[in-house]
Write a protein that holds these residues in place. Structure first.
Motif: not given
Length: 497
Positions: A147, A338, A340-341, A344
């Protein structure tokens, strides 16, 4: 090199005042600030209203609810980043507020193909910002966390681990130099060769010795794209043997593993699976209860685009994954790092991000990982079927870690990181937290000498056991750099709260 820093020292004085004023019940904070601090406009930077202090007392896990801090030091409109440290009756300093200070803020890239390129980044900077800034120069750090919306100072105060750690070591092994504000109010530049005791203390030091104002981060030429491959296994011994083989040849750029269980979806931030494959994978999970997923990446650019597939075939030759269960994606470096973003944002939209996270992160000795699989993955975890989350397991190599840092790992050549990253509803996290305790009790009874990562202990004795042979050094460094026990008291390492 140590030098005084009036504004930084004022933050230290504020922390000292926090203990004094809380003990005698003084409120509000601005009334007790001395004239020298008021002249620096410190009071105007402190939020003492209940809303501000209540928000500053919350951490990402949402399981621990200590007394509110007396004040919250923050500037700017950015939202709160994930927080793991608390300061009951003290001051929470939001690192992102350093963006508004002249010292340590920003990201400066220096290209030097002979001695090594690097980025000087303020401790308040996010890793995603470092990535974007360095890519403009064709460079990038080599060691990451999964993350990227975490601060430089935050991850370096722990270790900073991900699938690149087996090859390049954790993020704390890829720092050349730092500016650190110690608990004595001194701003010190340190490295392996200059003020080395402070340098190694702060790396993995849980914020106990100083605030990282600037870090000089190692950079390498950045690839453009990645080949992202996932392979499925139904046998743990085969899965772990293949993982350890791949890290031994040191030719891949990333390796992680994860569990697919009855209550987990193939469609998550880790997957390179096509939606058309979900039914087939779900059927496999239903048949076996648990499926182990090995995830590897090979970087490439224009010069290696014609050979990367052949190189991967050679690297994966002889592995014993399930036939027909190999999945490949070709994505940009940024999209992969990136990834995981995106999940999210998806969870935020569904109201599923700002929820309790009863996580448990462990380092498990490689010699006992099979026992851990039998006792935890196969026995304890399936008992609760109420949660969503990600369960990680992948190996690391001891000699990629510098033992002079404050970070603690098992004393074996190969050890595994296990991340049980549960998410729960607002009212049903306790069974998962109890399950975590059961896992720790199992390891203790089976004499599996784990080390907890992102540790959360409540007694000094527990911390002494955690640090083991490193405790005396840790204690001596505390006396040297923060003798008044000002920094990070909420961890209860030295302070009784």
């Amino acid at each position: 090199m140590a030098r005084s820093c009036p504004v930084s020292t004022s933050f230290i004085i504020i922390s000292v005042l926090s203990h004094f004023t809380s003990s005698i019940g003084l409120r509000p904070w601005p009334d007790v600030l001395p004239n020298e601090l008021q002249s620096l406009d410190i009071a105007s930077r402190l939020r003492v209203d209940p809303d501000a202090t209540r928000m500053a007392s919350r951490d990402f896990g949402k399981l621990v609810h200590p007394p509110n801090p007396a004040a919250h030091s923050r500037q700017g409109p950015r939202p709160f980043p994930p927080r793991t440290a608390m300061a009951p009756h003290g001051v929470v300093v939001e690192m992102r507020s350093l963006n508004n200070c002249s010292r340590g803020s920003g990201i400066r890239v220096t290209k030097n193909p002979i001695s090594g390129s690097y980025a000087d980044a303020g401790g308040e900077q996010l890793w995603i910002d470092v990535l974007q800034a360095t890519l403009k120069h064709g460079l990038a750090p080599v060691s990451w966390t999964d993350y990227l919306y975490l601060t430089i100072g935050g991850t370096l105060s722990n270790a900073g681990i991900s699938g690149q750690t087996f090859r390049h070591g954790p993020q704390i092994s890829n720092v050349y130099e730092m500016d650190v504000l110690t608990g004595k109010g001194e701003l010190v530049t340190c490295s392996k060769d200059t003020n080395s005791e402070l340098f190694f203390a702060v790396l993995g030091g849980l914020g106990q010795f100083g605030i990282i104002i600037r870090a000089r981060i190692a950079l390498k030429p950045a690839p453009k794209r990645v080949k992202w491959i996932q392979m499925l296994y139904d046998d743990f011994s085969t899965f772990s043997r293949d993982q350890e083989h791949l890290i031994s040849i040191n030719e891949l750029d990333y390796l992680e593993g994860s569990l697919l269980m009855q209550n987990s979806s193939p469609n998550n931030w880790r997957s390179s699976f096509s939606p058309s494959e979900y039914p087939r994978i779900s059927s496999l999970i239903s048949k076996n209860g648990i499926i182990y997923c090995l995830e590897v990446v090979k970087y490439y650019d224009e010069l290696t685009s014609r050979t990367v597939d052949e190189e991967l075939q050679e690297l994966l030759k002889g592995l014993n994954f399930l036939s027909g269960f190999v999945f490949t994606k070709d994505v940009s470096l940024v999209d992969f790092l990136n990834r995981v973003h995106s999940e999210e944002l998806n969870l935020q939209a569904k109201g599923l991000w700002d929820v309790p996270h009863p996580w448990l992160n462990l380092f498990v000795p490689g010699s006992r990982i099979s026992d851990f699989n039998s006792g935890v993955f196969r026995d304890i975890l399936p008992k609760i079927n109420q949660t969503t989350g990600t369960f990680l397991i992948y190996p690391m190599i001891q000699n990629k870690w510098d033992d002079r840092t404050s970070a603690v790992i098992p004393d074996e050549d190969i050890f595994y990181t296990v991340g049980l990253l549960h998410s729960s509803g607002a009212d049903d996290w306790e069974p998962l937290e109890n399950q975590n305790k059961e896992i720790l009790q199992f390891c203790d009874k089976a004499v599996i000498k784990i080390k907890r990562y992102l540790s959360r202990y409540t007694t000094k004795e527990d911390w002494m056991n955690h640090f083991g042979p490193k405790w005396r050094t840790f204690e001596d460094r505390k006396a040297q750099f923060d003798p008044k026990l000002i920094l990070s008291p909420g961890q209860q390492i030295f302070n009784s709260i």
